[in-house]
Design a protein around this motif. Structure first.
Motif, PDB file in Angstrom:
ATOM      1  N   LYS A 231       7.623 -79.716  79.414  1.00 21.94           N
ATOM      2  CA  LYS A 231       8.744 -80.511  78.897  1.00 21.94           C
ATOM      3  C   LYS A 231       8.287 -81.936  78.568  1.00 21.94           C
ATOM      4  O   LYS A 231       8.710 -82.522  77.575  1.00 21.94           O
ATOM      5  CB  LYS A 231       9.878 -80.533  79.921  1.00 21.94           C
ATOM      6  CG  LYS A 231      10.668 -79.234  80.005  1.00 21.94           C
ATOM      7  CD  LYS A 231      11.803 -79.345  81.015  1.00 21.94           C
ATOM      8  CE  LYS A 231      12.593 -78.040  81.080  1.00 21.94           C
ATOM      9  NZ  LYS A 231      13.692 -78.112  82.094  1.00 21.94           N
ATOM     10  N   ASN A 232       7.436 -82.491  79.425  1.00 18.55           N
ATOM     11  CA  ASN A 232       6.900 -83.833  79.149  1.00 18.55           C
ATOM     12  C   ASN A 232       6.101 -83.851  77.847  1.00 18.55           C
ATOM     13  O   ASN A 232       6.175 -84.812  77.066  1.00 18.55           O
ATOM     14  CB  ASN A 232       6.013 -84.297  80.301  1.00 18.55           C
ATOM     15  CG  ASN A 232       6.800 -84.601  81.557  1.00 18.55           C
ATOM     16  OD1 ASN A 232       8.013 -84.817  81.506  1.00 18.55           O
ATOM     17  ND2 ASN A 232       6.121 -84.612  82.689  1.00 18.55           N
ATOM     18  N   LEU A 233       5.337 -82.778  77.621  1.00 16.88           N
ATOM     19  CA  LEU A 233       4.564 -82.674  76.387  1.00 16.88           C
ATOM     20  C   LEU A 233       5.488 -82.621  75.173  1.00 16.88           C
ATOM     21  O   LEU A 233       5.257 -83.311  74.169  1.00 16.88           O
ATOM     22  CB  LEU A 233       3.666 -81.432  76.447  1.00 16.88           C
ATOM     23  CG  LEU A 233       2.873 -81.103  75.181  1.00 16.88           C
ATOM     24  CD1 LEU A 233       1.890 -82.219  74.848  1.00 16.88           C
ATOM     25  CD2 LEU A 233       2.120 -79.775  75.357  1.00 16.88           C
ATOM     26  N   GLU A 234       6.524 -81.815  75.268  1.00 19.31           N
ATOM     27  CA  GLU A 234       7.478 -81.700  74.155  1.00 19.31           C
ATOM     28  C   GLU A 234       8.171 -83.035  73.889  1.00 19.31           C
ATOM     29  O   GLU A 234       8.393 -83.416  72.732  1.00 19.31           O
ATOM     30  CB  GLU A 234       8.514 -80.608  74.459  1.00 19.31           C
ATOM     31  CG  GLU A 234       7.925 -79.199  74.439  1.00 19.31           C
ATOM     32  CD  GLU A 234       8.935 -78.134  74.823  1.00 19.31           C
ATOM     33  OE1 GLU A 234       8.935 -77.062  74.192  1.00 19.31           O
ATOM     34  OE2 GLU A 234       9.726 -78.379  75.771  1.00 19.31           O
ATOM     35  N   GLN A 235       8.501 -83.740  74.947  1.00 15.19           N
ATOM     36  CA  GLN A 235       9.142 -85.049  74.774  1.00 15.19           C
ATOM     37  C   GLN A 235       8.196 -86.046  74.121  1.00 15.19           C
ATOM     38  O   GLN A 235       8.607 -86.859  73.283  1.00 15.19           O
ATOM     39  CB  GLN A 235       9.622 -85.568  76.126  1.00 15.19           C
ATOM     40  CG  GLN A 235      10.812 -84.796  76.694  1.00 15.19           C
ATOM     41  CD  GLN A 235      11.164 -85.229  78.109  1.00 15.19           C
ATOM     42  OE1 GLN A 235      10.504 -86.088  78.699  1.00 15.19           O
ATOM     43  NE2 GLN A 235      12.205 -84.612  78.678  1.00 15.19           N
ATOM     44  N   SER A 236       6.908 -85.983  74.487  1.00 13.13           N
ATOM     45  CA  SER A 236       5.927 -86.890  73.880  1.00 13.13           C
ATOM     46  C   SER A 236       5.759 -86.586  72.399  1.00 13.13           C
ATOM     47  O   SER A 236       5.646 -87.493  71.571  1.00 13.13           O
ATOM     48  CB  SER A 236       4.577 -86.767  74.593  1.00 13.13           C
ATOM     49  OG  SER A 236       4.669 -87.166  75.940  1.00 13.13           O
ATOM     50  N   LEU A 237       5.758 -85.290  72.051  1.00 16.68           N
ATOM     51  CA  LEU A 237       5.598 -84.890  70.656  1.00 16.68           C
ATOM     52  C   LEU A 237       6.901 -84.990  69.873  1.00 16.68           C
ATOM     53  O   LEU A 237       6.884 -84.973  68.637  1.00 16.68           O
ATOM     54  CB  LEU A 237       5.090 -83.442  70.588  1.00 16.68           C
ATOM     55  CG  LEU A 237       3.673 -83.177  71.098  1.00 16.68           C
ATOM     56  CD1 LEU A 237       3.415 -81.684  71.182  1.00 16.68           C
ATOM     57  CD2 LEU A 237       2.652 -83.839  70.205  1.00 16.68           C
ATOM     58  N   GLN A 238       8.010 -85.064  70.624  1.00 18.02           N
ATOM     59  CA  GLN A 238       9.335 -85.035  70.019  1.00 18.02           C
ATOM     60  C   GLN A 238       9.529 -83.762  69.198  1.00 18.02           C
ATOM     61  O   GLN A 238      10.109 -83.758  68.111  1.00 18.02           O
ATOM     62  CB  GLN A 238       9.576 -86.286  69.150  1.00 18.02           C
ATOM     63  CG  GLN A 238       9.527 -87.587  69.945  1.00 18.02           C
ATOM     64  CD  GLN A 238       9.799 -88.814  69.101  1.00 18.02           C
ATOM     65  OE1 GLN A 238      10.321 -88.716  67.987  1.00 18.02           O
ATOM     66  NE2 GLN A 238       9.442 -89.975  69.637  1.00 18.02           N
ATOM     67  N   LEU A 239       9.017 -82.655  69.748  1.00 21.50           N
ATOM     68  CA  LEU A 239       9.111 -81.336  69.126  1.00 21.50           C
ATOM     69  C   LEU A 239       9.367 -80.291  70.194  1.00 21.50           C
ATOM     70  O   LEU A 239       8.842 -80.390  71.306  1.00 21.50           O
ATOM     71  CB  LEU A 239       7.810 -80.981  68.393  1.00 21.50           C
ATOM     72  CG  LEU A 239       7.441 -81.781  67.145  1.00 21.50           C
ATOM     73  CD1 LEU A 239       6.020 -81.450  66.731  1.00 21.50           C
ATOM     74  CD2 LEU A 239       8.416 -81.487  66.004  1.00 21.50           C
ATOM     75  N   ARG A 240      10.137 -79.287  69.835  1.00 19.18           N
ATOM     76  CA  ARG A 240      10.309 -78.152  70.741  1.00 19.18           C
ATOM     77  C   ARG A 240       9.220 -77.136  70.428  1.00 19.18           C
ATOM     78  O   ARG A 240       9.088 -76.668  69.294  1.00 19.18           O
ATOM     79  CB  ARG A 240      11.694 -77.516  70.547  1.00 19.18           C
ATOM     80  CG  ARG A 240      12.028 -76.429  71.559  1.00 19.18           C
ATOM     81  CD  ARG A 240      13.447 -75.898  71.333  1.00 19.18           C
ATOM     82  NE  ARG A 240      13.796 -74.902  72.315  1.00 19.18           N
ATOM     83  CZ  ARG A 240      14.277 -75.170  73.522  1.00 19.18           C
ATOM     84  NH1 ARG A 240      14.476 -76.440  73.879  1.00 19.18           N
ATOM     85  NH2 ARG A 240      14.590 -74.207  74.366  1.00 19.18           N
TER      86      ARG A 240
END
Length: 297
Positions: free
Chosen positions: A41-50
């Motif tokens: 989830k942290n990775l997705e938030q950093s990328l701003q992508l699901r």
């Protein structure tokens, strides 16, 4: 946009996507499912992508997740391949060793040892940086260094290798006109100075008397190359403090004479410096062992 995340987060995503399951990925990674889920989830938030679609039974990739999986997979495999190559190289007698050493000492004492080592190990190369100045070993990515010094750089391992003794020399013509019997009389003679040795530490070989001679400025010539210094002494410009391993051949040929024959320079120890005793490449261990054996002969 600047993205802030670790390569480890990318690796965790790649394992989840490959397994198609958080539980299987957590088992492979020996990590709690809750921690793994939070990291993704942290990775997705950093990328701003699901990147992942999650339901109770399975995990699937979104369109963005498919693209990311394909690209990061190649990157992670390349990183793994690079790591494997370095690990394999660590145990092989191959690769390059970056070495720093003094110019004249290398020419007279080390060059033939380096050449013999390279003949014995044809897959090893030496990148040799010659300087009589103390260069920044970290900045220049030096694996191994030779230094005649009392202070060892922080975090470097030091091993005594050789002792270098210097003697006071002059041209025959200069000493004929200026006979001296004690180092204190050196002050009346012109001086050729070899950097970085600014003080001549002398000892009387029979009585043990010590004398520190600091040449008064200005010296007739200052240089950090002993060949240049020796040439100036040979040509009668002044007296010099020259290592015996260099001066002996010129004394034998009559180009130099030894002043104060009962006095000798305090021996200076040449140290072998390297960083890590345990996690060094095999090529470096071979080289260090070879140098130590050669210095004992």
């Amino acid at each position: 946009m600047k993205i802030n995340y670790s390569l480890d987060d990318m690796r965790l995503f790649w394992v989840v996507a490959k397994q198609g399951s958080f539980s299987k990925a957590a088992l492979e990674l020996s990590m709690p499912i809750s921690t793994l889920s939070r990291r993704i989830k942290n990775l997705e938030q950093s990328l701003q992508l699901r990147l992942l679609n999650r339901d109770a039974h399975r995990v699937t990739l979104t369109g963005s997740g498919v693209q990311y999986f394909q690209r990061c997979g190649g990157l992670l495999e390349a990183l793994q391949s690079a790591g494997d190559a370095l690990f394999d190289e660590k145990g092989e007698a191959s690769g390059t060793i970056n070495v720093s050493a003094p110019n004249n000492f290398t020419q007279y004492k080390l060059a033939h040892i380096f050449n013999a080592f390279l003949r014995e190990y044809p897959k090893i190369s030496i990148n040799l940086s010659l300087s009589n100045k103390n260069i920044d070993l970290e900045k220049e990515h030096i694996d191994l260094a030779f230094r005649a010094c009392d202070e060892v750089p922080l975090d470097w391992i030091s091993r005594p290798l050789k002792q270098v003794k210097s003697i006071v020399c002059s041209s025959p013509a200069l000493i004929e006109a200026n006979t001296i019997s004690h180092p204190k009389e050196l002050q009346k003679l012109p001086v050729i100075l070899s950097n970085p040795v600014r003080v001549w530490e002398l000892v009387e070989t029979t009585t043990g008397e010590k004398f520190s001679y600091t040449p008064l400025p200005p010296a007739r010539l200052e240089a950090d190359d002993l060949h240049v210094v020796s040439r100036a002494v040979i040509e009668g410009l002044g007296v010099g403090f020259i290592p015996y391993f260099m001066a002996s051949e010129w004394i034998e040929s009559g180009k130099l004479v030894r002043l104060l024959p009962k006095w000798s320079g305090q021996p200076r120890t040449v140290h072998l410096l390297y960083r890590d005793r345990d996690n060094m490449p095999h090529r470096l261990r071979l080289f260090i062992d070879y140098l130590i054996r050669a210095s004992d002969n």
